[in-house]
Motif scaffolding. Sequence first.
Motif, mmCIF file in Angstrom:
data_model
loop_
_atom_site.group_PDB
_atom_site.id
_atom_site.type_symbol
_atom_site.label_atom_id
_atom_site.label_comp_id
_atom_site.label_asym_id
_atom_site.label_seq_id
_atom_site.Cartn_x
_atom_site.Cartn_y
_atom_site.Cartn_z
ATOM 1 N N GLN A 1 -6.269 0.774 3.448
ATOM 2 C CA GLN A 1 -7.053 -0.041 2.515
ATOM 3 C C GLN A 1 -6.596 -1.493 2.459
ATOM 4 O O GLN A 1 -7.373 -2.375 2.145
ATOM 5 N N HIS A 2 -5.319 -1.745 2.717
ATOM 6 C CA HIS A 2 -4.836 -3.114 2.624
ATOM 7 C C HIS A 2 -5.009 -3.809 3.979
ATOM 8 O O HIS A 2 -4.755 -3.199 5.015
ATOM 9 N N VAL B 1 -6.504 3.501 -5.478
ATOM 10 C CA VAL B 1 -7.757 3.592 -4.753
ATOM 11 C C VAL B 1 -8.300 5.000 -4.938
ATOM 12 O O VAL B 1 -9.451 5.224 -5.249
ATOM 13 N N ASP B 2 -7.380 5.925 -4.748
ATOM 14 C CA ASP B 2 -7.657 7.343 -4.843
ATOM 15 C C ASP B 2 -6.532 7.934 -5.669
ATOM 16 O O ASP B 2 -5.612 7.236 -6.051
ATOM 17 N N ASP C 1 -3.634 9.442 4.291
ATOM 18 C CA ASP C 1 -4.386 8.335 3.691
ATOM 19 C C ASP C 1 -4.184 7.053 4.482
ATOM 20 O O ASP C 1 -5.123 6.333 4.800
ATOM 21 N N GLU D 1 0.851 -1.187 0.000
ATOM 22 C CA GLU D 1 0.000 0.000 0.000
ATOM 23 C C GLU D 1 0.883 1.232 0.000
ATOM 24 O O GLU D 1 1.898 1.286 0.703
ATOM 25 N N ASP E 1 -12.136 -5.439 -1.825
ATOM 26 C CA ASP E 1 -12.494 -4.084 -1.436
ATOM 27 C C ASP E 1 -12.973 -4.151 0.009
ATOM 28 O O ASP E 1 -14.018 -4.722 0.304
ATOM 29 N N HIS F 1 -3.099 7.258 -3.880
ATOM 30 C CA HIS F 1 -3.253 6.209 -2.879
ATOM 31 C C HIS F 1 -3.455 4.894 -3.616
ATOM 32 O O HIS F 1 -4.388 4.743 -4.385
ATOM 33 N N LYS F 2 -2.520 3.958 -3.407
ATOM 34 C CA LYS F 2 -2.613 2.688 -4.125
ATOM 35 C C LYS F 2 -2.581 1.536 -3.148
ATOM 36 O O LYS F 2 -1.985 1.632 -2.072
ATOM 37 N N LYS F 3 -3.172 0.410 -3.548
ATOM 38 C CA LYS F 3 -3.075 -0.791 -2.725
ATOM 39 C C LYS F 3 -2.978 -2.009 -3.623
ATOM 40 O O LYS F 3 -3.406 -1.985 -4.774
#
Lengths: 320, 326
Positions: B248-249, B310-311, B242, B236, B321, B314-316
């Motif tokens: 998120q992960h 994700v955003d 964030d 992530e 989900d 912001h990555k995961k």
Amino acid sequence: MSDKAQNASSSKRKIRRGSAPDFVRRLFREKPMGAFGGMIFLILLITGIFADFLAPYHYNAGDISMRFYPPSPEHILGTDELGRDIFSRIIYGAQLSLIVGFSATAIATIISTIIGITTGYIGGKFDMYTQRFVDAWMCLPPIVVLMVLVSIVGAGIVQLILILGIIGSIGASRITRSVVITVKESVYVKAAEAIGVSTLRILTHHILPNIMYIVIVGFSMAIAGNIMAEATLSFLGMGIPAPYPSWGGMLSGPGRKYLFHYPMLSVWPGLALTIVVFGINMFGDAVNDLLDPSLRGGIGSYSGESEKRSFVRLIKKLFK
Amino acid sequence: MAKLLEVKNLKTYFLTDDGLVRAVDGVSYDLEEGETLGLVGESGCGKSVSALSILRLIPYPPGKIVDGQVIFEGRDLLKIKEEEMRNIRGNHIAMIFQEPMTSLNPLLTVGRQVSEPLEIHQNMKKKAALQQAVKLLESVKIPEAELRAQAYPHHFSGGMRQRAMISMGMGCNPSLIIADEPTTALDVTVQAQLLELLKGLTKEHGMSLIIITHNLGVVARYANRVNVMYAGRIVEMGSSIDIYENPQHPYTIGLMASVPRMDQDVKQKLIPIEGQPPDLANLPEGCPFHPRCKYAVEKCLHETPVLEPVDKNHKKACWVDIKSGK
């Protein structure tokens, strides 16, 4: 207190660091036997360097009619089978032992340090091939190798020094290498690499100072070994050619021949050799203990008790 | 802001007796000028190796950088010659190691060591470099710097040594400093001081900073952006807000739940992440985190997830989900 005053006082303060006089003080306080050995070593050094002034006679000057003279004011230790002054010959022998011992050890130390540092630091295949060669070399009995090499290049001081130096370096490189490997793994070497220090500079500025103690110890230990090796070869008749007085040579030729007629002929050089080797070994041991950082604390200046004091206490206990 | 460092698909493997260890397996991220990046993850997840790979300090054998690019100021560091690399180390990229007790050479004075990079990279004479070293030691708030410069590392406390290390890193004004768990060996009070110092100095000189740590508090306070690593991969990445507000992960969520927070109820229990860290030589098929993941679905067992946005920023890397549970 103002900042200025503080700075002024701080600039006068000095960080305490190990120095040569400090080392001598520690030697005498903590290692009396080592100090004794050191004094023997010093006497040998002075005798060797000033042999020409100290010896009452030339080493080869003799009067055949004066052979086997007992000790007298003219000849303190008597004369040998050719009427030469034994005392003078012992002194010149010290010079010879010193020259051979020092030069051969210096050569051995330099070569072994270079081999040890490079193989230890570089590692990999280079290390493997070099160390297999060292392994093979160490299988050979040194005295045989010495004799073979001497018979190939011929007897003489220079040849002897070179041969002893090269032979001694190969085995000693193993010890240096093992220390280099442990130093190499330390974070400060990694940190030095990380600030872009070149390999050569890492070897000379970061690794060499950290293995210096083992180099110095190896040097002081090897001197005694090389003096013995020279004496051995001369005893076997393969070392220093005859008229020149080597302690080993004095023991073998006339010493052995007249052992029962006049034992003093072999006692004096034998005694000199024993004392010198013993003294240097004791000195080397003490240097080892004082320089090895891993041995500090326990028996060093922080133990609260020196060897001498504990010895005195032991004696007192025994007589109570 | 310009990009200072771009790491693309970096792979560093170790050949060991247990097989191939993928310590860093396809890591990509970039760093802007003046930015502070946190690399977070548990022990053995490849944080330090990925940092050492940037400087090409992976010992070979057994380690090797097999693939990828490290583009620093427009040059690929993995392709340049060793001499050029040496010029970059300490001069453009400095590294601070995690063990201050052992990272200074015990037989050289501190001043001598702090002045060494100056001598090497800026061709300073010994005396001038030593004077500069005293100034550097002053800048990291070492009292009586002139005197301390003549001292040996064993005269220094742990915090002082680490500060000396920082001053050594600052010496040539590098554009990037990599701090590999700079505070692990130190007292908590000293840790805060040190990080404040590091942050202040990097800000003052406009340097970028990569902080490698497993201390989430450190990251929250000092990093602009955070990469969370697991089993040699980034799982992530995002801004620190964030990551903290909206993880998120599942692994990040687990990490957050396992440390106390100021805003949580005192009696609330901490929830550990179950299971053992993965054996890097023998990773499970699919997502490496699935054996420990409570959200795992069928797809996680077979397919390795990739980083997906994700955003914005912001990555995961996760198939599930979290919010909808699918």
